[in-house]
Design a protein around this motif. Structure first.
Motif, PDB file in Angstrom:
ATOM      1  N   ASN A   1      22.678 -34.601 -61.992  1.00  0.00           N
ATOM      2  CA  ASN A   1      22.686 -33.140 -62.080  1.00  0.00           C
ATOM      3  C   ASN A   1      22.286 -32.647 -63.461  1.00  0.00           C
ATOM      4  O   ASN A   1      22.618 -31.539 -63.849  1.00  0.00           O
ATOM      5  CB  ASN A   1      24.035 -32.559 -61.630  1.00  0.00           C
ATOM      6  CG  ASN A   1      25.210 -33.087 -62.421  1.00  0.00           C
ATOM      7  OD1 ASN A   1      25.314 -34.286 -62.674  1.00  0.00           O
ATOM      8  ND2 ASN A   1      26.107 -32.222 -62.836  1.00  0.00           N
ATOM      9  N   ASN A   2      21.530 -33.463 -64.191  1.00  0.00           N
ATOM     10  CA  ASN A   2      20.801 -32.964 -65.365  1.00  0.00           C
ATOM     11  C   ASN A   2      19.552 -32.209 -64.904  1.00  0.00           C
ATOM     12  O   ASN A   2      19.025 -31.376 -65.628  1.00  0.00           O
ATOM     13  CB  ASN A   2      20.422 -34.098 -66.335  1.00  0.00           C
ATOM     14  CG  ASN A   2      19.776 -35.290 -65.649  1.00  0.00           C
ATOM     15  OD1 ASN A   2      19.802 -35.424 -64.431  1.00  0.00           O
ATOM     16  ND2 ASN A   2      19.200 -36.179 -66.436  1.00  0.00           N
ATOM     17  N   ALA A   3      19.071 -32.511 -63.697  1.00  0.00           N
ATOM     18  CA  ALA A   3      17.889 -31.834 -63.159  1.00  0.00           C
ATOM     19  C   ALA A   3      18.241 -30.411 -62.746  1.00  0.00           C
ATOM     20  O   ALA A   3      19.400 -30.111 -62.451  1.00  0.00           O
ATOM     21  CB  ALA A   3      17.361 -32.600 -61.950  1.00  0.00           C
TER      22      ALA A   3
ATOM     23  N   GLY B   1      27.004 -36.088 -68.575  1.00  0.00           N
ATOM     24  CA  GLY B   1      27.501 -37.466 -68.480  1.00  0.00           C
ATOM     25  C   GLY B   1      26.449 -38.466 -68.013  1.00  0.00           C
ATOM     26  O   GLY B   1      26.769 -39.610 -67.674  1.00  0.00           O
ATOM     27  N   ILE B   2      25.202 -38.044 -68.011  1.00  0.00           N
ATOM     28  CA  ILE B   2      24.128 -38.879 -67.457  1.00  0.00           C
ATOM     29  C   ILE B   2      23.957 -40.178 -68.264  1.00  0.00           C
ATOM     30  O   ILE B   2      24.011 -41.283 -67.705  1.00  0.00           O
ATOM     31  CB  ILE B   2      22.778 -38.102 -67.440  1.00  0.00           C
ATOM     32  CG1 ILE B   2      22.933 -36.756 -66.729  1.00  0.00           C
ATOM     33  CG2 ILE B   2      21.659 -38.955 -66.873  1.00  0.00           C
ATOM     34  CD1 ILE B   2      23.283 -36.791 -65.275  1.00  0.00           C
ATOM     35  N   GLY B   3      23.744 -40.039 -69.581  1.00  0.00           N
ATOM     36  CA  GLY B   3      23.499 -41.212 -70.431  1.00  0.00           C
ATOM     37  C   GLY B   3      24.640 -42.220 -70.370  1.00  0.00           C
ATOM     38  O   GLY B   3      24.413 -43.413 -70.100  1.00  0.00           O
ATOM     39  N   PRO B   4      25.885 -41.800 -70.600  1.00  0.00           N
ATOM     40  CA  PRO B   4      27.002 -42.756 -70.551  1.00  0.00           C
ATOM     41  C   PRO B   4      27.163 -43.437 -69.178  1.00  0.00           C
ATOM     42  O   PRO B   4      27.575 -44.588 -69.112  1.00  0.00           O
ATOM     43  CB  PRO B   4      28.219 -41.880 -70.877  1.00  0.00           C
ATOM     44  CG  PRO B   4      27.659 -40.779 -71.738  1.00  0.00           C
ATOM     45  CD  PRO B   4      26.293 -40.501 -71.164  1.00  0.00           C
ATOM     46  N   THR B   5      26.806 -42.752 -68.098  1.00  0.00           N
ATOM     47  CA  THR B   5      26.925 -43.377 -66.767  1.00  0.00           C
ATOM     48  C   THR B   5      25.875 -44.476 -66.602  1.00  0.00           C
ATOM     49  O   THR B   5      26.171 -45.573 -66.117  1.00  0.00           O
ATOM     50  CB  THR B   5      26.776 -42.311 -65.651  1.00  0.00           C
ATOM     51  OG1 THR B   5      27.709 -41.263 -65.914  1.00  0.00           O
ATOM     52  CG2 THR B   5      27.035 -42.911 -64.279  1.00  0.00           C
TER      53      THR B   5
END
Ligand code: GDP
Ligand code: IMO
Ligand code: MG
Length: 427
Positions: free
Chosen positions: A37-39, A131-135
């Protein structure tokens, strides 16, 4: 029957959502293969406007099976709030299928994303904070939590214990935050287990069977080529592979089954967040592009950085993705300029580069070499064929096509579903 990949050619927000929606009726399956959901995709149908983040844009087309592939990272609360919001507006989401192997975004991933950015200070990436990068980092470190883990509470607990062991040290000792308990995370995730179960499947098998049965599968990329963790402007990138290779790993469809790669490219350029952007305009011209193009983020509302079309970037996207067709978007936004600069190469410390420079340092030093094309004044939003466009707009398209490495097969002249000049069929 074909698998078609649709990717962003620049730094995102090219109009992939509209392009996917346009192709929707020709597809049986629309698969999101990367990102989460960064998009943010804005799709306009008649007088209705939809903002999608996690769901594939194909969800708006009746009869299409929308699929969230294994390469996606899912925040389950966001997933269900997006589903509920669409259902409330009368969109049927019952066909949605979610990969059992997709990774889940946990509350600690969101926390780490935000505090890590704060710690970076001026060197921050400008992430979306979702939270995209850490996931993805946990996925690669093999301490991630997957959708299928929700169906075995014992396993879920073990995995979260494993993930939190190190993370709580980081949160407490480095970031000065409170420790997160295993119970609170398990509890939050388990709330979604019953609802997720019936929509979960082995999506790689499902898609393989679909292709065997002659169905058309559209693979929809989030983000874009220059945000790709391998091919983009690292470290100012997202943490997944939006490029064509990511479509294979993120869906389980092998490269031999892909026969068309469509790249969506804006008639100028934008970028959100930090990182190099050679054609960026920091003056009134940049502000005019931002206002005329309504360049404000769908996800975070941030004003997008704006600049001229960069043919070096487009050629690069064409090469690393194996682009067969471009969809050129937002040509209507360029009406009213006397002449339109287009970047054809870079000057890097006095040396001309026709391709993307090899090093980050060189790319940071890249100055655009411009060619100037004649503009047009007419409102082109009602054009539906190339002949409807002013001569100079036709010339602009032709010039971009020659510089960018693949044909411009459709041209966007407005946000509406029908506001498209279809030059040749895309399916
Ligand atoms: P995505 O992330 O690639 O799906 O793109 P976004 O939805 O974030 O941003 C693209 C924006 O441009 C959206 O608001 C679209 O409605 C709009 N849009 C798409 N194509 C066109 C076009 O051809 N002309 C105009 N004026 N707007 C467009
Ligand atoms: P769509 O699919 C534009 C950018 C962020 C940030 C960087 C890393 O709408 O084109 P992340 O949260 O992914 O770790 O942030 O990537 N970014 C996008 N920019 N469009 C997007 O998606 C983006 N998704 C991430 O602004 O610079
Ligand atoms: Mg977007």
């Amino acid at each position: 029957m074909p698998a078609i990949v649709l990717v962003g050619a620049q730094w995102g927000d090219e109009g992939k959502g509209k392009a996917t929606d346009l192709l929707g009726p020709s597809a049986d399956y629309v698969v999101k293969y990367n990102g989460g959901n960064n998009a943010g995709h804005t799709i306009v149908i008649g007088d209705q406007k939809y903002a999608l983040h996690l769901l594939p844009s194909g969800i708006l087309t009746p009869g299409v099976v929308p699929v969230i592939g294994n390469g996606v990272v899912i925040d389950p609360a966001v997933l269900f709030s997006e589903i509920d919001a669409l259902e409330e507006r009368g969109i049927d989401t019952s066909q949605l299928v979610v990969s059992a192997n997709a990774h889940l975004i946990a509350p600690y991933h969101r926390t780490i994303d935000r505090v890590a950015e704060r710690f970076l200070g001026n060197a921050k990436l400008g992430t979306t904070g979702r939270g995209i990068g850490p996931t993805y980092a946990d996925k690669m470190s093999r301490v991630g939590v997957r959708v299928q883990d929700l169906f075995d509470e014992k396993i879920l607990r073990q995995k979260i214990e494993g993930a939190l062991e190190l993370k709580n040290h980081l949160l407490v000792k480095v970031y000065n935050r409170r420790a997160i308990t295993v119970d609170e995370v398990v509890e939050e995730f388990m709330e979604f287990a019953d609802r997720l179960r019936p929509m979960t499947a082995d999506t790689a098998l499902l898609l393989s069977n679909a292709l065997d049965a002659g169905k058309t599968v559209l693979l929809e990329g989030g983000q874009a080529t220059l945000l790709d963790v391998d091919h983009g402007t690292y470290p100012f990138v997202t943490s997944s592979n939006p490029t064509t290779g990511g479509a294979c790993t993120g869906s389980g469809i092998p490269p031999t089954r892909i026969d068309r790669v469509i790249a969506v490219v804006k008639a100028y350029a934008t970028r959100v967040g930090s990182g190099p952007f050679p054609t960026e305009l920091l003056d009134a011209d940049g502000e005019k592009l931002r206002q005329d193009g309504a360049e404000f983020g769908t996800t975070t509302g941030r004003p997008r950085r704006t600049g001229w079309y960069d043919a070096v970037v487009a050629r690069f996207a064409s090469r690393v993705n194996g682009v067969t067709d471009f969809v050129l978007t937002k040509l209507d936004v360029l009406s009213g300029w006397e002449r339109i600069p287009v970047c054809v190469a870079y000057d890097v410390d006095g040396v001309r580069h026709d391709e993307m420079p090899m090093t980050q340092t060189d790319f940071h030093h890249a100055k655009p070499v411009y060619e100037f094309l004649d503009g047009w004044d007419e409102d082109i939003s009602a054009a539906r064929t190339l002949e409807d466009l002013p001569k100079n707009a036709q010339q602009y398209i032709k010039a971009l096509e020659e510089m960018s490495g693949a044909p411009m097969s459709a041209i966007g002249v407005g946000p509406g579903r029908d506001q498209t000049v279809q030059v040749r069929s895309l399916v």
